[in-house]
Design an enzyme around this catalytic site. Structure first.
Site, PDB file in Angstrom:
ATOM      1  N   CYS A  70       0.843  -1.186   0.000  1.00 56.39           N
ATOM      2  CA  CYS A  70       0.000   0.000   0.000  1.00 56.39           C
ATOM      3  C   CYS A  70       0.884   1.245   0.000  1.00 56.39           C
ATOM      4  O   CYS A  70       1.825   1.341   0.798  1.00 56.39           O
ATOM      5  CB  CYS A  70      -0.895  -0.018   1.246  1.00 56.39           C
ATOM      6  SG  CYS A  70      -1.769   1.531   1.555  1.00 56.39           S
ATOM      7  N   HIS A  94       1.380  -5.438  16.069  1.00 51.89           N
ATOM      8  CA  HIS A  94       0.663  -5.442  14.795  1.00 51.89           C
ATOM      9  C   HIS A  94       1.661  -5.677  13.652  1.00 51.89           C
ATOM     10  O   HIS A  94       2.767  -5.137  13.656  1.00 51.89           O
ATOM     11  CB  HIS A  94      -0.055  -4.098  14.616  1.00 51.89           C
ATOM     12  CG  HIS A  94      -1.004  -4.077  13.467  1.00 51.89           C
ATOM     13  ND1 HIS A  94      -0.585  -3.938  12.165  1.00 51.89           N
ATOM     14  CD2 HIS A  94      -2.349  -4.168  13.433  1.00 51.89           C
ATOM     15  CE1 HIS A  94      -1.638  -3.944  11.366  1.00 51.89           C
ATOM     16  NE2 HIS A  94      -2.723  -4.088  12.115  1.00 51.89           N
ATOM     17  N   GLU A 115       1.892  -4.657  10.609  1.00 48.33           N
ATOM     18  CA  GLU A 115       2.340  -3.455   9.900  1.00 48.33           C
ATOM     19  C   GLU A 115       3.371  -2.691  10.736  1.00 48.33           C
ATOM     20  O   GLU A 115       4.356  -2.178  10.206  1.00 48.33           O
ATOM     21  CB  GLU A 115       1.140  -2.558   9.590  1.00 48.33           C
ATOM     22  CG  GLU A 115       1.485  -1.348   8.751  1.00 48.33           C
ATOM     23  CD  GLU A 115       0.262  -0.512   8.428  1.00 48.33           C
ATOM     24  OE1 GLU A 115       0.383   0.726   8.496  1.00 48.33           O
ATOM     25  OE2 GLU A 115      -0.803  -1.083   8.121  1.00 48.33           O
ATOM     26  N   THR A 161      -0.957   3.675   9.632  1.00 49.56           N
ATOM     27  CA  THR A 161      -2.326   3.671   9.123  1.00 49.56           C
ATOM     28  C   THR A 161      -3.263   2.920  10.056  1.00 49.56           C
ATOM     29  O   THR A 161      -4.469   2.928   9.865  1.00 49.56           O
ATOM     30  CB  THR A 161      -2.386   3.036   7.715  1.00 49.56           C
ATOM     31  OG1 THR A 161      -1.960   1.675   7.803  1.00 49.56           O
ATOM     32  CG2 THR A 161      -1.515   3.793   6.738  1.00 49.56           C
TER      33      THR A 161
END
Length: 101
Positions: free
Chosen positions: A16, A44, A46, A90
């Site tokens: 992304c 997490h 990411e 994000t």
């Protein structure tokens, strides 16, 4: 990705662009000898990826979280928090990131 590129493997990077932007930000922090403050959940996927691009970092989910597992190896707040940059994940809402900042 570098190993694959060195072997002439064609790579289609489907990361992304918003995530790539965060990674580029922490790389800039690292080059400028800044510690990255990464607002997010430290486990997490990411965030783990983002931290892998960073030099010195601290990951902050909220203002009450303990940071024992959310810092880079050898992180020293007395010296590493002199020059800092924010890397907005994000995974966090804008207001949450602003509060941490």
């Amino acid at each position: 990705m570098l190993v694959l590129s060195d072997k002439n493997v064609q790579i289609d990077d489907t990361t992304c662009p918003w995530v790539s932007k965060v990674w580029d930000t922490v790389v800039k922090h690292k080059k400028g000898d800044y510690a990255s403050i990464i607002p997010s959940k430290y486990a997490h996927e990411e965030t783990v990826a983002t931290a892998s691009f960073a030099g010195k970092y601290v990951i902050v989910k909220n203002m009450t979280e303990k940071f024992i597992y959310a810092v880079s190896k050898g992180f020293d707040p007395d010296s590493d928090l002199v020059k800092v940059g924010m890397a907005n994940q994000t995974t966090m809402l804008k207001g949450e990131t602003e509060e941490i900042g």
